[in-house]
Design a protein around this motif. Structure first.
Motif, PDB file in Angstrom:
ATOM      1  N   LEU A  64       0.789  -1.180  -0.100  1.00 21.38           N
ATOM      2  CA  LEU A  64       0.083   0.261  -0.034  1.00 21.38           C
ATOM      3  C   LEU A  64       0.855   1.099  -0.116  1.00 21.38           C
ATOM      4  CD1 LEU A  64      -3.001  -1.247   2.490  1.00 21.38           C
ATOM      5  CD2 LEU A  64      -3.278  -0.684   0.530  1.00 21.38           C
ATOM      6  N   LEU A  65       1.807   1.455   0.813  1.00 26.42           N
ATOM      7  CA  LEU A  65       2.353   2.568   1.569  1.00 26.42           C
ATOM      8  C   LEU A  65       3.429   2.370  -0.965  1.00 26.42           C
ATOM      9  CD1 LEU A  65       3.951   1.832   4.671  1.00 26.42           C
ATOM     10  CD2 LEU A  65       2.542   4.095   3.624  1.00 26.42           C
ATOM     11  N   SER A  66       3.775   1.414  -1.032  1.00 25.89           N
ATOM     12  CA  SER A  66       4.640   1.579  -1.963  1.00 25.89           C
ATOM     13  C   SER A  66       3.828   2.174  -3.751  1.00 25.89           C
ATOM     14  CB  SER A  66       4.906   0.191  -2.757  1.00 25.89           C
ATOM     15  OG  SER A  66       5.967  -0.504  -1.976  1.00 25.89           O
ATOM     16  N   ALA A  67       2.342   1.609  -3.215  1.00 21.74           N
ATOM     17  CA  ALA A  67       1.562   2.095  -4.546  1.00 21.74           C
ATOM     18  C   ALA A  67       1.520   3.554  -4.167  1.00 21.74           C
ATOM     19  CB  ALA A  67      -0.310   1.545  -4.112  1.00 21.74           C
ATOM     20  N   LEU A  68       1.338   4.546  -3.158  1.00 28.32           N
ATOM     21  CA  LEU A  68       1.526   6.140  -2.606  1.00 28.32           C
ATOM     22  C   LEU A  68       2.698   6.220  -3.506  1.00 28.32           C
ATOM     23  CD1 LEU A  68      -0.680   5.816   1.108  1.00 28.32           C
ATOM     24  CD2 LEU A  68      -1.199   6.354  -0.737  1.00 28.32           C
ATOM     25  N   HIS A  69       3.826   5.724  -2.443  1.00 35.45           N
ATOM     26  CA  HIS A  69       4.878   6.523  -3.394  1.00 35.45           C
ATOM     27  C   HIS A  69       5.915   5.311  -3.116  1.00 35.45           C
ATOM     28  CE1 HIS A  69       8.775   9.224  -4.232  1.00 35.45           C
ATOM     29  NE2 HIS A  69       7.653   9.999  -4.812  1.00 35.45           N
ATOM     30  N   PRO A  70       6.844   5.428  -4.234  1.00 35.05           N
ATOM     31  CA  PRO A  70       7.733   4.333  -3.678  1.00 35.05           C
ATOM     32  C   PRO A  70       8.986   4.794  -2.929  1.00 35.05           C
ATOM     33  CG  PRO A  70       7.461   4.386  -6.059  1.00 35.05           C
ATOM     34  CD  PRO A  70       6.934   5.721  -5.604  1.00 35.05           C
TER      35      PRO A  70
END
Length: 336
Positions: A82-88
């Motif tokens: 989820l966090l990677s989808a928001l920003h790498p």
């Protein structure tokens, strides 16, 4: 093939950064820690599920182990996705932090020094108090040798649980697998006892912990031996590395744990001291086999030597892992 060759170096870099974070800040109590959350979940489920006949308790224990380990892995994986989808970069920072929480390099070294400093000054009460913070045995009345033995055994054993085993699983599966390992380790520390309450309920947790630590414990013993060899070259420490491998192979199986004996026996052999023997828990004697040979008496200097061996061991573990991972990324096996 490309995914495999890209994954290994990236994971290695994240693990190295996590090590640096742990060495600098350790485990700040002001920040939330995943192991605390895991421990609370285990406590809640244990209260509810540790009931019934022996057979029911053992079945419930299997369910507890599977639930906690799988939930830990899935939660970490989902949060990172989820966090990677928001920003790498959010995903990267979160993974580094999660990896750092699985390590206890700074904490273990600090705990050892907290015992060694007052002990070197002859302040036995303060040294006993510091030791009581990291061991379950009775520390009242211990002399310098007894305090030193407790510190050396704890640092040696926890080199696996707190450093090399988390690194081993982090290099294989990143933060989710490293945290899953910590869940296994926490389960064993909370319910993996051979007493009336946990003998059946904690059976699965204890066996899974033994399995998870089998390879890391033996690799750690080898890396400790290599560290002892390197430390002996400039004669900074008079370590007994000759014959330590053979002695560890003979001594380690005598330990009650199938894994803890390997780092403890290796450290005992390298230092030329004897570990193990009789401990007291709430006044009750508990005897176990001795490890190593008492070529010299245990003294405070052995705590510092053990901490240095610990650092040398995990560094060599990482170096050998890095070489292997780089080789695999450059020449990936066909079946991968």
């Amino acid at each position: 093939m490309t995914v495999f060759s890209d994954y290994l170096p990236a994971t290695l870099v994240l693990v190295i950064v996590a090590i640096m974070v742990d060495l600098v800040i350790g485990d700040p109590r002001s920040l939330p820690h995943p192991v605390v959350v895991i421990g609370r979940a285990i406590s809640v489920l244990e209260t509810r599920w540790n009931q019934g006949s022996d057979k029911q308790r053992r079945r419930s224990g299997v369910m507890l182990t599977a639930t906690i380990v799988l939930a830990t892995f899935a939660s970490a994986w989902l949060v990172l996705r989820l966090l990677s989808a928001l920003h790498p970069w959010l995903g990267i920072v979160a993974e580094v932090w999660l990896l750092a929480t699985t390590l206890a390099i700074k904490g273990l070294a600090d705990a050892g020094r907290a015992i060694a400093v007052p002990l070197a000054k002859g302040d036995l009460p303060a040294a006993r108090q510091a030791l009581s913070m990291i061991v379950g045995r009775d520390t009242q009345g211990l002399d310098e040798a007894g305090i030193t033995r407790g510190a050396v055994e704890t640092v040696a054993e926890n080199t696996v649980d707190g450093i090399t085993a988390p690194l081993f699983f982090a290099l294989i599966g990143g933060a989710p697998l490293a945290l899953a390992y910590k869940a296994v380790n926490t389960l064993d520390s909370m319910v993996g006892y051979r007493n009336q309450r946990y003998a059946d309920f904690g059976y699965a947790s204890a066996k899974l912990d033994d399995t998870a630590n089998w390879v890391p414990a033996r690799l750690t013993a080898l890396c400790l031996w290599l560290a002892g060899l390197m430390m002996s070259v400039p004669r900074a420490y008079d370590l007994h590395w000759k014959g330590a491998l053979r002695g560890t192979w003979r001594d380690a199986p005598r330990h009650p744990s199938p894994n803890a004996g390997w780092p403890e026996a290796m450290v005992a052999r390298l230092l030329g001291v004897q570990l193990g023997g009789t401990n007291y828990y709430e006044g009750v004697a508990s005897c176990r086999a001795t490890l190593g040979k008492p070529l010299e008496p245990l003294r405070v200097a052995h705590i510092d030597a053990t901490i240095r061996l610990m650092h040398g061991g995990w560094m060599l573990f990482m170096l050998l892992s890095a070489v292997l991972m780089v080789a695999l990324s450059l020449f990936p096996p066909r079946f991968l």
